[in-house]
Structure formats: C-alpha cells, structure tokens
Design a protein around this motif. Structure first.
Motif, PDB file in Angstrom:
ATOM      1  N   VAL A 114       0.833  -1.208   0.000  1.00  0.00           N
ATOM      2  CA  VAL A 114       0.000   0.000   0.000  1.00  0.00           C
ATOM      3  C   VAL A 114       0.867   1.257   0.000  1.00  0.00           C
ATOM      4  N   PHE A 115       1.982   1.227   0.719  1.00  0.00           N
ATOM      5  CA  PHE A 115       2.882   2.381   0.715  1.00  0.00           C
ATOM      6  C   PHE A 115       3.415   2.632  -0.696  1.00  0.00           C
ATOM      7  N   GLN A 116       3.826   1.582  -1.391  1.00  0.00           N
ATOM      8  CA  GLN A 116       4.328   1.752  -2.751  1.00  0.00           C
ATOM      9  C   GLN A 116       3.235   2.326  -3.656  1.00  0.00           C
ATOM     10  N   TYR A 117       2.004   1.909  -3.453  1.00  0.00           N
ATOM     11  CA  TYR A 117       0.893   2.474  -4.226  1.00  0.00           C
ATOM     12  C   TYR A 117       0.678   3.941  -3.851  1.00  0.00           C
ATOM     13  N   MET A 118       0.762   4.233  -2.580  1.00  0.00           N
ATOM     14  CA  MET A 118       0.580   5.614  -2.107  1.00  0.00           C
ATOM     15  C   MET A 118       1.536   6.578  -2.798  1.00  0.00           C
ATOM     16  N   ILE A 119       2.803   6.199  -2.877  1.00  0.00           N
ATOM     17  CA  ILE A 119       3.801   7.107  -3.441  1.00  0.00           C
ATOM     18  C   ILE A 119       3.920   6.950  -4.959  1.00  0.00           C
ATOM     19  N   GLY A 120       3.152   6.008  -5.528  1.00  0.00           N
ATOM     20  CA  GLY A 120       3.197   5.810  -6.972  1.00  0.00           C
ATOM     21  C   GLY A 120       4.491   5.183  -7.443  1.00  0.00           C
ATOM     22  N   ASN A 121       4.948   4.159  -6.713  1.00  0.00           N
ATOM     23  CA  ASN A 121       6.228   3.526  -7.052  1.00  0.00           C
ATOM     24  C   ASN A 121       6.009   2.119  -7.603  1.00  0.00           C
ATOM     25  N   THR A 122       6.480   1.881  -8.806  1.00  0.00           N
ATOM     26  CA  THR A 122       6.431   0.531  -9.390  1.00  0.00           C
ATOM     27  C   THR A 122       7.822  -0.050  -9.578  1.00  0.00           C
ATOM     28  N   GLY A 159       2.023  -1.241 -18.466  1.00  0.00           N
ATOM     29  CA  GLY A 159       0.822  -0.682 -19.056  1.00  0.00           C
ATOM     30  C   GLY A 159       0.482   0.731 -18.629  1.00  0.00           C
ATOM     31  N   ILE A 160       1.414   1.424 -17.983  1.00  0.00           N
ATOM     32  CA  ILE A 160       1.221   2.832 -17.649  1.00  0.00           C
ATOM     33  C   ILE A 160       2.306   3.640 -18.364  1.00  0.00           C
ATOM     34  N   THR A 161       2.001   4.897 -18.635  1.00  0.00           N
ATOM     35  CA  THR A 161       2.915   5.706 -19.441  1.00  0.00           C
ATOM     36  C   THR A 161       3.692   6.739 -18.642  1.00  0.00           C
ATOM     37  N   THR A 162       3.294   6.979 -17.392  1.00  0.00           N
ATOM     38  CA  THR A 162       3.975   7.960 -16.559  1.00  0.00           C
ATOM     39  C   THR A 162       3.938   7.516 -15.109  1.00  0.00           C
ATOM     40  N   VAL A 163       4.924   7.932 -14.325  1.00  0.00           N
ATOM     41  CA  VAL A 163       4.998   7.484 -12.931  1.00  0.00           C
ATOM     42  C   VAL A 163       3.908   8.103 -12.060  1.00  0.00           C
ATOM     43  N   VAL A 164       3.233   9.140 -12.530  1.00  0.00           N
ATOM     44  CA  VAL A 164       2.151   9.712 -11.726  1.00  0.00           C
ATOM     45  C   VAL A 164       0.845   8.938 -11.917  1.00  0.00           C
ATOM     46  N   GLN A 165       0.858   7.924 -12.777  1.00  0.00           N
ATOM     47  CA  GLN A 165      -0.256   6.993 -12.868  1.00  0.00           C
ATOM     48  C   GLN A 165      -0.014   5.877 -11.859  1.00  0.00           C
ATOM     49  N   ARG A 166      -0.852   5.790 -10.870  1.00  0.00           N
ATOM     50  CA  ARG A 166      -0.665   4.742  -9.873  1.00  0.00           C
ATOM     51  C   ARG A 166      -1.052   3.370 -10.436  1.00  0.00           C
ATOM     52  N   LEU A 167      -0.305   2.363  -9.987  1.00  0.00           N
ATOM     53  CA  LEU A 167      -0.612   0.976 -10.335  1.00  0.00           C
ATOM     54  C   LEU A 167      -0.344   0.123  -9.098  1.00  0.00           C
TER      55      LEU A 167
END
Length: 318
Positions: free
Chosen positions: A183-191, A239-247
């Motif tokens: 959840v933390f990784q999702y919060m900060i938008g980190n893949t 499947g995302i194009t930018t790091v500000v898209q959360r996954l």
C-alpha cells in the motif's frame, strides 16, 4: 560516533567532501573506490576531518547524473571517529540546479513519510554538502544530499537481520508487514521494485528467532510519482505511461487486512501532510503537487468500491 544518534538528530549536517572530481566523473561507471576527505561538525560541535573512500553507485544514476549517488566508506584506519558509521549511501541531486535539488528533497520526504507509517524503515539524515576538487581545477559547489541508514544499523534497531538466502516470494513474507509495503508503494506511486529479485527491497527476519516470517523494507524512491523526476519512466510492460499513474502491484488480501493498513495511513494523515507543509526547503509548487498526489490516494482508500476494484479485484496473482 553514535550511528543511531547520527540519524535521530534532525538539523541538516554541513559537510565538505574533497576528492579528485575529474576522476570521480571519468570513473563513476566503474564504481571504484577513490580517496576523499570529509569534514563536518558532530552533535557535540566538535569538528572532524578524516580521510575516507568513496565510490559512485546506482546503475542508472551513475550514467545519467552529473554527481551520482555515492557510497561513503568510513571503515579505514584514517577515519577512526567516523568508523562506527561503517559505509553509508549518500543520495545527491542528479544535476547542479534548483530543480534537481527540489527532487532530492522530495525523495528525502518520502523516506520520512515511510518512517511515520512503518517502524521497520530506513532512517535518513539531510546534509548540505560542499564538493571541493582536490586538484583545485574545478570550482566548489554546494547542494543538499541525504545519508541513508546502513542496513545493519536498521536491522539492529528492529532486532532483526538481513535475509541473504536468495530471492523470496510473497507467500514467504509476513502478511501485515507486506501489505503495508504494498500500500505504501501504491501511495507514493512507485512501481520500481520487485520481490523475485529483491529489487529495491531489503528482506529482513527476526534475529533472535530465525523461524519468524521475513518481511520486506523498501528503499530508493526517486522513480515514484510523489517525486516525479523528469528521468523517471515506468516499465512499458506495466501498461502505464507515466509514474504519476498509480498501479497497485500488491498480491491478494482480504478487505479486513487492507483496512487494518488503511487505518494506519488515515491515522498518520495529518502528520504526513504537516511534514510536507512545514518543510521550509521545499518550494510552494512542489508542496502543492505532493499534497494533491496524496489527496488522490486518500480519496481512493476511503471509497469501498475503489478499494474493491484496485486492491482486491485487480491484485496481482503472479
């Protein structure tokens, strides 16, 4: 030098590092150890100046950045007062300008946010670093950087030790601790992390009871959406194009397990927002962007239908 005190103290350190800057730049891809002199004032106000060894680190940033992140090795006969720090990673701005420095400060805040939601996390210490060329051929320059706690020191604080038995899968890990990490990784938008190869994760387990379930501690957040560095690009396979898209890259959990973790984030929300708002070194634009990015996260975890869709229905299964 007390390594715990080094990281618990809040005021930024004033540090000067003197080395052969041309050699550092020309050999940064090799990661070879170079001689350097470091000087700073300790918490008792005494001045320390000792010879250490430094090396460039970080595969991508060594290639991309003017000043790469460094590993400072204090385990030398020439650095007796700093020897207890062992070896510390120092994260610096990628280039010598205000924008790079702001990105560095944002990554520093991500670590501080992690400290608020997870006790098993890396401590950091902010520093204002002046780089001097030992050959006197380049002009000195100053920018902010931060030191990252040594993994052994982090392990000691949490009565655990580092797992060194190869890759792990999520079935092996403590469910609550791992859910928090997901959840933390999702919060900060980190893949930019992975369990199969321990990418940007340190796997830890209980020191006294080695049968305890291991857990993962994340680090290296410059690729996350909350920082939003200009060089950060997600893996095209995601499947995302930018790091500000959360996954969400976490594995299946029940609604109850997720809510237990969401409660921690909700409880710490005011402290997290204040951490950003009260950080004088970050400009208003970046504060506004960070808080807006977090607003979206908090909206998501407090809407049942979004939780069901993102964290349960679309959780990873491999």
């Amino acid at each position: 030098m007390d390594s715990v005190r080094f990281f618990v103290d809040e005021p930024p350190l004033n540090v000067t590092i003197s080395t052969d800057m041309a050699k550092l730049m020309s050999e940064k891809m090799k990661g070879e150890l170079l001689k350097a002199t470091i000087s700073t004032k300790l918490y008792d106000s005494s001045l320390v100046e000792e010879e250490i060894r430094i090396s460039a680190r970080g595969a991508f940033r060594r290639k991309y950045c003017y000043i790469p992140p460094m590993l400072l090795n204090f385990q030398n006969t020439t650095s007796p007062r700093l020897r207890s720090l062992k070896a510390l990673k120092m994260v610096s701005g990628c280039t010598v300008n205000k924008q790079a420095e702001q990105l560095l400060l944002k990554e520093y805040l991500v670590y501080k946010i992690h400290n608020l939601v997870a006790s098993k996390s890396f401590l950091t210490r902010l520093a204002k670093v002046t780089y001097r060329d030992g050959k006197g051929k380049k002009k000195p320059f100053t920018q902010y950087a931060f030191f990252l706690e040594n993994v052994d020191a982090m392990a000691k604080r949490n009565h655990c030790k580092e797992w060194k038995n190869g890759p792990v899968n999520y079935h092996m890990l403590d469910r609550k601790e791992t859910t928090m990490m997901f959840v933390f990784q999702y919060m900060i938008g980190n893949t930019d992390w992975g369990l199969t190869n321990n990418h940007n994760l340190k796997i830890m387990y209980g020191k006294k009871d080695t049968s305890t379930t291991p857990f993962a501690v994340p680090y290296d957040f410059d690729y996350c959406g909350l920082v939003n560095a200009e060089y950060a690009v997600p893996n095209e396979e995601l499947g995302i194009t930018t790091v500000v898209q959360r996954l969400y890259r976490g594995f299946p959990r029940s609604a109850g397990e997720l809510q237990t973790v969401f409660d921690v984030f909700n409880t710490q929300k005011e402290k997290i927002y204040n951490l950003i708002s009260d950080f004088e070194l970050l400009d208003k634009k970046n504060k506004k962007e960070m808080i807006a990015f977090l607003d979206d996260f908090y909206k998501t975890i407090n809407q049942k239908w979004e939780v069901q869709s993102i964290f349960i229905k679309n959780a990873r299964h491999q």
